[in-house]
Structure formats: C-alpha cells, structure tokens
Design a protein around this motif. Sequence first.
Motif, short mmCIF file in Angstrom:
data_model
loop_
_atom_site.label_atom_id
_atom_site.label_comp_id
_atom_site.label_asym_id
_atom_site.label_seq_id
_atom_site.Cartn_x
_atom_site.Cartn_y
_atom_site.Cartn_z
N SER A 196 11.67 11.14 -15.17
CA SER A 196 11.71 10.86 -16.61
C SER A 196 13.10 10.46 -17.10
O SER A 196 13.22 9.88 -18.19
CB SER A 196 11.19 12.05 -17.41
OG SER A 196 11.97 13.20 -17.15
N THR A 197 14.14 10.74 -16.32
CA THR A 197 15.51 10.38 -16.73
C THR A 197 16.37 10.10 -15.51
O THR A 197 16.00 10.39 -14.38
CB THR A 197 16.20 11.52 -17.53
OG1 THR A 197 16.30 12.68 -16.68
CG2 THR A 197 15.45 11.88 -18.80
N GLY A 198 17.53 9.55 -15.75
CA GLY A 198 18.57 9.39 -14.74
C GLY A 198 18.18 8.60 -13.50
O GLY A 198 17.49 7.58 -13.59
N ILE A 199 18.63 9.09 -12.36
CA ILE A 199 18.40 8.41 -11.09
C ILE A 199 16.90 8.31 -10.78
O ILE A 199 16.42 7.28 -10.31
CB ILE A 199 19.14 9.12 -9.94
CG1 ILE A 199 20.65 8.98 -10.14
CG2 ILE A 199 18.72 8.57 -8.59
CD1 ILE A 199 21.48 9.84 -9.21
N GLY A 200 16.16 9.38 -11.07
CA GLY A 200 14.71 9.35 -10.83
C GLY A 200 14.02 8.25 -11.62
O GLY A 200 13.16 7.54 -11.09
N LEU A 201 14.40 8.07 -12.87
CA LEU A 201 13.83 7.02 -13.70
C LEU A 201 14.22 5.64 -13.16
O LEU A 201 13.38 4.75 -13.06
CB LEU A 201 14.31 7.17 -15.15
CG LEU A 201 13.86 6.09 -16.13
CD1 LEU A 201 12.34 6.02 -16.22
CD2 LEU A 201 14.46 6.35 -17.50
N SER A 230 0.80 -1.21 0.00
CA SER A 230 0.00 0.00 0.00
C SER A 230 0.84 1.27 0.00
O SER A 230 0.31 2.36 -0.07
CB SER A 230 -0.92 0.01 1.21
OG SER A 230 -0.16 0.01 2.40
N GLU A 231 2.15 1.13 0.06
CA GLU A 231 3.02 2.29 0.11
C GLU A 231 3.00 3.05 -1.21
O GLU A 231 3.00 2.47 -2.28
CB GLU A 231 4.44 1.86 0.43
CG GLU A 231 5.33 2.99 0.84
CD GLU A 231 6.61 2.47 1.46
OE1 GLU A 231 7.66 2.75 0.88
OE2 GLU A 231 6.55 1.79 2.48
N THR A 232 2.96 4.37 -1.11
CA THR A 232 2.97 5.24 -2.28
C THR A 232 4.29 5.99 -2.32
O THR A 232 4.73 6.53 -1.32
CB THR A 232 1.80 6.25 -2.20
OG1 THR A 232 0.58 5.52 -2.17
CG2 THR A 232 1.81 7.19 -3.38
N ILE A 233 4.91 6.03 -3.49
CA ILE A 233 6.21 6.65 -3.67
C ILE A 233 6.03 7.92 -4.50
O ILE A 233 5.40 7.90 -5.55
CB ILE A 233 7.18 5.69 -4.41
CG1 ILE A 233 7.22 4.31 -3.75
CG2 ILE A 233 8.56 6.31 -4.54
CD1 ILE A 233 7.67 4.29 -2.32
N LEU A 234 6.61 9.03 -4.04
CA LEU A 234 6.63 10.29 -4.80
C LEU A 234 8.06 10.57 -5.21
O LEU A 234 8.96 10.64 -4.37
CB LEU A 234 6.08 11.44 -3.95
CG LEU A 234 6.16 12.83 -4.57
CD1 LEU A 234 5.30 12.91 -5.83
CD2 LEU A 234 5.72 13.89 -3.57
N ILE A 235 8.28 10.73 -6.51
CA ILE A 235 9.62 10.97 -7.06
C ILE A 235 9.58 12.23 -7.92
O ILE A 235 8.66 12.40 -8.72
CB ILE A 235 10.11 9.78 -7.91
CG1 ILE A 235 10.19 8.51 -7.07
CG2 ILE A 235 11.46 10.09 -8.56
CD1 ILE A 235 10.56 7.28 -7.86
#
Length: 71
Positions: free
Chosen positions: A13-18, A4-9
């Motif tokens: 769209s690129t790099g480490i975030g992707l 149920s955990e929700t992740i906000l990043i």
Amino acid sequence: MPESETILITGASTGIGLALAEQYLARGQHVFALQRSASPLFGSDRYHEELADLAQLEALPQRVAALLAGV
C-alpha cells in the motif's frame, strides 16, 4: 517474465511495496498483496489484496490462503 507468473508482495500500500506492485502490474503480472491498509491500486483486475497485520503471525496462514483462494 511469463504472463502466468503470480507475484505476492507484503506492504504493497506504500513505499517500496507499492512501487514494486505498480511495476509488476505495468508488466501485465497478477499481484497479490498482504497489507495493513487499502492500496491506491485497488480496482485493477490484476490486483488482489488482503488486509492483514504481519505482526500477528498466527493469522498469516489464513490470510495467505484467503488471498490465493482463486489462484
């Protein structure tokens, strides 16, 4: 991690975030992303994105609210 955990990043769209978004999706998490351009992950039922430029901080609260409206 619980399902149920929700992740906000930011910047998914690129790099480490992707890379982080891909890992969380592979674990079955729901990923919510703020980013300047569309992501290659768009289309997954667990990936939700809102296009936003974090340099415009005054618009950030509305963008986050729009992104998380269905949570």
